[in-house]
Design an enzyme around this catalytic site. Structure first.
Site, PDB file in Angstrom:
ATOM      1  N   LYS A  42       0.862  -1.186   0.000  1.00 48.06           N
ATOM      2  CA  LYS A  42       0.000   0.000   0.000  1.00 48.06           C
ATOM      3  C   LYS A  42       0.898   1.235   0.000  1.00 48.06           C
ATOM      4  CE  LYS A  42      -1.705   1.419   3.873  1.00 48.06           C
ATOM      5  NZ  LYS A  42      -1.014   2.751   3.986  1.00 48.06           N
TER       6      LYS A  42
ATOM      7  N   ASP B 161      -5.125   0.000   8.995  1.00 43.91           N
ATOM      8  CA  ASP B 161      -5.039  -0.139   7.541  1.00 43.91           C
ATOM      9  C   ASP B 161      -5.847  -1.317   7.003  1.00 43.91           C
ATOM     10  OD1 ASP B 161      -3.461   2.058   6.988  1.00 43.91           O
ATOM     11  OD2 ASP B 161      -1.575   0.962   7.098  1.00 43.91           O
TER      12      ASP B 161
END
Length: 281
Positions: free
Chosen positions: A11, A127
């Protein structure tokens, strides 16, 4: 026996604004995140007892017991799986590696078990929601408010880490102020690569300055990326120490990665594509 092999993509926070701090100490963020076509890999199958084996260039001394977030995901699913985790991403690198591993494991175990991912999956980490989505998104709140951003182009990027682990908590504690301007709400409807790079250039990563104060080598990475041929934008991802450079073509990004590896053989460097919707296998 069904076996699922899947990518847990890196990410990348293209921008990360810290806009406040809650009474419980958690920081409020406003971030744009995309996922790369590179990351850790998981091989998952049903088992008579929970088992996690870790291999790969970044495996080092990672625990394979209940301290590992992948094992915590297995416990949350109440599902016994045999999981092989190939660790390719650096640790504590600002790439959401652990959360992406856990999210990929949850998705695979949901398929194997034939039941939904628990609604409290976000308790594993801030996350987790965006890593479960695996699409370009705007993250707000503590990362729990996710809004998909459509019509984003595929971006060609270079990820570079100087071989440092940076503790997120230390970076936030070094932040001068938690009260900063959010990302403008008027996100353009459509981008091309040059337009997106220009728009991102008006945004920030508020954790970049405090991270550099802790680890000055991050600035060296940013300087090396920004001076590479064809770099449109360089910035730190997440809380660091990984930084990224954006390029208009894959030829430029691959060439820049090759040069950085030659100049800095002790760095972790990877040319990647950032995709609007990862969903890689």
């Amino acid at each position: 026996m069904k076996v699922i092999e899947t990518l847990a993509p890196a990410k990348v926070n293209l921008a990360l604004h810290v806009t406040g701090r809650k009474t419980d100490g958690f920081h409020v963020i406003d971030s744009i995140a995309m996922f790369a076509d590179s990351g850790d890999r998981l091989t998952i199958s049903r088992s008579s007892a929970p088992r996690l084996r870790i291999k790969g260039p970044m495996a080092r001394d990672l625990p394979s017991d209940d301290r590992n977030i992948v094992m915590k995901a297995m416990q949350m699913m109440d599902f016994a799986a045999d999981i092989i985790l190939e660790k390719n991403l650096p640790m504590a690198a600002g790439l959401g590696g652990g959360s992406s591993d856990a999210a990929a494991a949850l998705i695979a175990m949901s398929e194997l078990a034939g039941r939904q991912i628990p609604s409290n999956a976000a308790s594993l980490g801030a996350d987790i929601p965006v890593c479960l989505l695996q699409k370009t998104a705007r993250m707000r709140g503590i990362g729990d408010r996710i809004e998909e951003i459509p019509d984003m182009p595929t971006l060609h990027a270079v990820l570079a880490n100087p071989g440092l682990e940076v503790a997120t908590g230390d970076v936030y504690r070094n932040l001068k102020s938690p009260e900063n301007k959010s990302i403008p709400d008027n996100v353009p409807d459509k981008f091309d690569t040059l337009g997106l790079a220009a728009w991102l250039g008006e945004l920030r990563n508020d954790l970049e300055t405090p991270a550099i104060a802790l680890e000055p080598a991050i600035q060296l990475v940013l300087d090396a990326l920004s001076s590479s041929c064809g770099c449109l934008l360089s910035r730190m991802s997440g809380s660091g120490a990984t930084c990224f450079g954006l390029y208009e073509t894959p030829i430029l990004s691959t060439s820049a990665a090759r040069r950085l590896k030659a100049d800095h053989p002790d760095w972790w460097v990877k040319a990647v594509k950032l995709n609007p919707s990862s969903q890689f296998s």
